[in-house]
Design a protein around this motif. Structure first.
Motif, PDB file in Angstrom:
ATOM      1  N   TRP A   1       0.824  -1.207   0.000  1.00  0.00           N
ATOM      2  CA  TRP A   1       0.000   0.000   0.000  1.00  0.00           C
ATOM      3  C   TRP A   1       0.859   1.258   0.000  1.00  0.00           C
ATOM      4  O   TRP A   1       0.452   2.283  -0.555  1.00  0.00           O
ATOM      5  N   GLN A   2       2.021   1.201   0.588  1.00  0.00           N
ATOM      6  CA  GLN A   2       2.881   2.381   0.612  1.00  0.00           C
ATOM      7  C   GLN A   2       3.512   2.674  -0.748  1.00  0.00           C
ATOM      8  O   GLN A   2       4.000   3.786  -0.975  1.00  0.00           O
ATOM      9  N   GLY A   3       3.486   1.701  -1.643  1.00  0.00           N
ATOM     10  CA  GLY A   3       4.125   1.888  -2.940  1.00  0.00           C
ATOM     11  C   GLY A   3       3.178   2.122  -4.086  1.00  0.00           C
ATOM     12  O   GLY A   3       3.622   2.257  -5.244  1.00  0.00           O
ATOM     13  N   ILE A   4       1.876   2.190  -3.842  1.00  0.00           N
ATOM     14  CA  ILE A   4       0.922   2.336  -4.952  1.00  0.00           C
ATOM     15  C   ILE A   4       1.080   3.697  -5.620  1.00  0.00           C
ATOM     16  O   ILE A   4       1.408   4.698  -4.982  1.00  0.00           O
ATOM     17  N   ASP A   5       0.845   3.698  -6.924  1.00  0.00           N
ATOM     18  CA  ASP A   5       0.818   4.943  -7.690  1.00  0.00           C
ATOM     19  C   ASP A   5      -0.275   4.818  -8.742  1.00  0.00           C
ATOM     20  O   ASP A   5      -0.902   3.762  -8.893  1.00  0.00           O
TER      21      ASP A   5
ATOM     22  N   ALA B   1      -6.873   4.714  -5.914  1.00  0.00           N
ATOM     23  CA  ALA B   1      -6.544   5.881  -6.737  1.00  0.00           C
ATOM     24  C   ALA B   1      -6.708   7.176  -5.949  1.00  0.00           C
ATOM     25  O   ALA B   1      -5.917   8.117  -6.107  1.00  0.00           O
ATOM     26  N   ALA B   2      -7.732   7.213  -5.093  1.00  0.00           N
ATOM     27  CA  ALA B   2      -7.963   8.416  -4.291  1.00  0.00           C
ATOM     28  C   ALA B   2      -6.882   8.599  -3.224  1.00  0.00           C
ATOM     29  O   ALA B   2      -6.787   9.674  -2.626  1.00  0.00           O
ATOM     30  N   SER B   3      -6.080   7.560  -2.994  1.00  0.00           N
ATOM     31  CA  SER B   3      -5.051   7.614  -1.952  1.00  0.00           C
ATOM     32  C   SER B   3      -3.637   7.683  -2.512  1.00  0.00           C
ATOM     33  O   SER B   3      -2.670   7.636  -1.749  1.00  0.00           O
ATOM     34  N   CYS B   4      -3.515   7.753  -3.832  1.00  0.00           N
ATOM     35  CA  CYS B   4      -2.188   7.800  -4.444  1.00  0.00           C
ATOM     36  C   CYS B   4      -1.560   9.186  -4.303  1.00  0.00           C
ATOM     37  O   CYS B   4      -2.271  10.203  -4.338  1.00  0.00           O
ATOM     38  N   PRO B   5      -0.225   9.240  -4.168  1.00  0.00           N
ATOM     39  CA  PRO B   5       0.689   8.101  -4.027  1.00  0.00           C
ATOM     40  C   PRO B   5       0.694   7.564  -2.594  1.00  0.00           C
ATOM     41  O   PRO B   5       0.554   8.320  -1.631  1.00  0.00           O
ATOM     42  N   GLY B   6       0.879   6.265  -2.456  1.00  0.00           N
ATOM     43  CA  GLY B   6       0.826   5.644  -1.149  1.00  0.00           C
ATOM     44  C   GLY B   6       1.905   6.114  -0.196  1.00  0.00           C
ATOM     45  O   GLY B   6       1.715   6.093   1.024  1.00  0.00           O
ATOM     46  N   ALA B   7       3.022   6.548  -0.733  1.00  0.00           N
ATOM     47  CA  ALA B   7       4.138   6.977   0.113  1.00  0.00           C
ATOM     48  C   ALA B   7       3.797   8.204   0.948  1.00  0.00           C
ATOM     49  O   ALA B   7       4.460   8.464   1.960  1.00  0.00           O
ATOM     50  N   THR B   8       2.779   8.965   0.547  1.00  0.00           N
ATOM     51  CA  THR B   8       2.430  10.190   1.274  1.00  0.00           C
ATOM     52  C   THR B   8       1.281   9.991   2.258  1.00  0.00           C
ATOM     53  O   THR B   8       0.891  10.939   2.946  1.00  0.00           O
ATOM     54  N   LEU B   9       0.740   8.780   2.327  1.00  0.00           N
ATOM     55  CA  LEU B   9      -0.410   8.544   3.200  1.00  0.00           C
ATOM     56  C   LEU B   9      -0.024   8.643   4.669  1.00  0.00           C
ATOM     57  O   LEU B   9       0.951   8.037   5.107  1.00  0.00           O
TER      58      LEU B   9
END
Length: 463
Positions: free
Chosen positions: A138-142, A177-185
């Motif tokens: 989840w942290q890597g999704i784009d 998609a609404a949470s991309c990019p995962g690294a910034t969550l």
């Protein structure tokens, strides 16, 4: 109802959920390059199912995954082990509920078949996308990764048998998609996304969509209440009821659901306008009437496949009378293995003789010295039932659920004393129409919004 049984600890529950949480954390960082903490989470899942038929394959999948030698079959096994573990939690909690309410489940019925034949390439494509998600985490999704679901969903939608999976993938991809990019969550819905991933993985298996046997029933349907689910683009109403067979056999707990797409501008009481044309039962709920069913299709899980042609309005039927007289003798339907999950638990119950305690985080009922939390946030704005009405009630008809580690009650209707007389307030009172001023205003606003949208759509089509 024995509320004390709902507050007692369930043996093994915390350990099972800890194993699930450990695996869910594995998906946060992804499995492309597993770290020691992720290997521990995989091993914990394997240990939790060590006494089951999945033991050998899960241990192998955990070992291979930790060693970066995983393949799609290993991901499927891990999803199956996680689902089985949550299924055991579901069964333990349902058993506790049965003890508390004294209401048994009906015997399970075998599925009707192996499911329809689906294009293997589409299932493989969906599985490939889900495996890519697991590898990335989840942290890597784009947007590029999440967008890979779009062509798969588009290809699935024309296939009726694949729409269940297509809808799941579409909604899941939209959330990602609404949470991309995962690294910034800052916050990741770890349990929810792992739930969606696991379920989708299992639905890519041929035969996983096999349906329970469908029969026909004739008799009287006594509504208890309506559970309304609202999202930005869709709305669903689920009517919980007691069905009394015409042949005099044991009454059954059943559900009847109706769904409809909606514009995000239609909210509150306006939602009923979208649902009424598809189900006459909603009018019966508002009027406090029973429905007479004739050869109405129903699944073994207690879901009526509603068809207005098989239903006619019956005599007046008070939901609280039904809850006091018919509900205690009604049997609950079994749940198919793939659907066993704690979030699915929704058991109709009637509570009386309680005192209300107002707390910082909401309401609670005190019954025979035991505390039961009340989830007023689930009460829809599309009806007259409010938290204030619940707080002043003397009887509550609701759904017993399990959330955040405890049992909670979702009110469907309450009885209050007004001028020394009992008055019922139902969450679904406006389902079939209303003369209530607030309800009328909301319906008018929804009508205006729909009229404007239809006019705009007509202009676009004419162009």
């Amino acid at each position: 109802m024995r509320v004390d049984l709902l507050t007692d600890a369930v043996d093994g529950l915390d350990e099972a959920l800890a194993a699930v949480d450990g695996f869910d954390q594995v998906l946060v960082g992804g499995l492309l390059r597993p770290q020691p903490a992720q290997a521990a989470g995989l091993a914990g899942l394997a240990d939790a199912v060590a006494g089951s038929p999945l033991a050998g394959r899960t241990a192998e999948a955990a070992e291979k995954t930790a060693a970066r030698a995983t393949d799609e079959d290993h991901f499927l096994v891990l999803a199956a082990a996680r689902t089985a573990l949550l299924g055991s939690v579901h069964d333990a909690l349902v058993t506790r509920v049965e003890e508390a309410v004294g209401r048994p489940r009906a015997e399970e019925t075998a599925a009707s078949g192996a499911g329809a034949e689906h294009p293997v390439n589409l299932l493989a494509a969906a599985r490939g996308w889900l495996c890519d998600l697991a590898r990335t985490g989840w942290q890597g999704i784009d947007h590029e990764l999440v967008g890979g679901a779009a062509p798969v969903v588009t290809a699935m939608l024309p296939e009726p048998g694949l729409r269940r999976l297509a809808t799941l993938l579409d909604g899941f991809a939209a959330e990602l998609a609404a949470s991309c990019p995962g690294a910034t969550l800052e916050r990741i819905p770890v349990r929810r996304w792992a739930d969606l991933w696991s379920r989708a993985m299992l639905l890519t298996l041929p035969g996983a969509d096999r349906t329970a046997a469908v029969t026909e029933v004739t008799g009287r349907l006594l509504p208890l209440g309506v559970d309304l689910h609202e999202h930005a683009t869709a709305v669903q109403a689920q009517v919980h009821a007691v069905f009394e067979p015409a042949d005099g056999t044991t009454p059954r707990l059943v559900r009847a659901g109706v769904s409809a797409p909606k514009p995000d501008t239609v909210v509150g009481a306006g939602l009923w306008q979208l649902l009424r044309p598809h189900m006459s039962l909603l009018a019966a709920v508002s009027e406090g009437r029973a429905m007479e069913l004739d050869a109405m299709p129903v699944t073994a899980e207690g879901d009526l496949i509603w068809d207005d042609a098989h239903a006619t309005p019956g005599e007046p039927a008070d939901a609280f009378v039904t809850a006091r007289v018919a509900l205690p003798t009604a049997t609950a339907a079994p749940v198919t293995p793939v659907d066993r999950h704690p979030a699915r638990i929704a058991v109709p119950v009637l509570l009386e003789g309680y005192t209300v305690e107002e707390e910082d985080d909401g309401l609670a009922f005190r019954v025979a010295g035991e505390r039961l939390a009340v989830d007023t946030l689930r009460v829809p704005a599309a009806g007259p039932l409010t938290a204030e009405a619940v707080a002043s009630s003397g009887a509550c008809l609701g759904l017993l659920r399990w959330d955040a580690g405890e049992f909670v009650l979702q009110p469907l209707a309450v009885e209050r004393t007004v001028r020394k007389k009992p008055v019922a307030v139902h969450a679904g009172a406006w389902a079939g129409g209303t003369a209530d001023k607030a309800g009328v205003r909301a319906e008018k606003a929804a009508t205006d919004a729909v009229t404007v949208l239809r006019e705009r759509a007509g202009r676009l089509l004419r162009k």
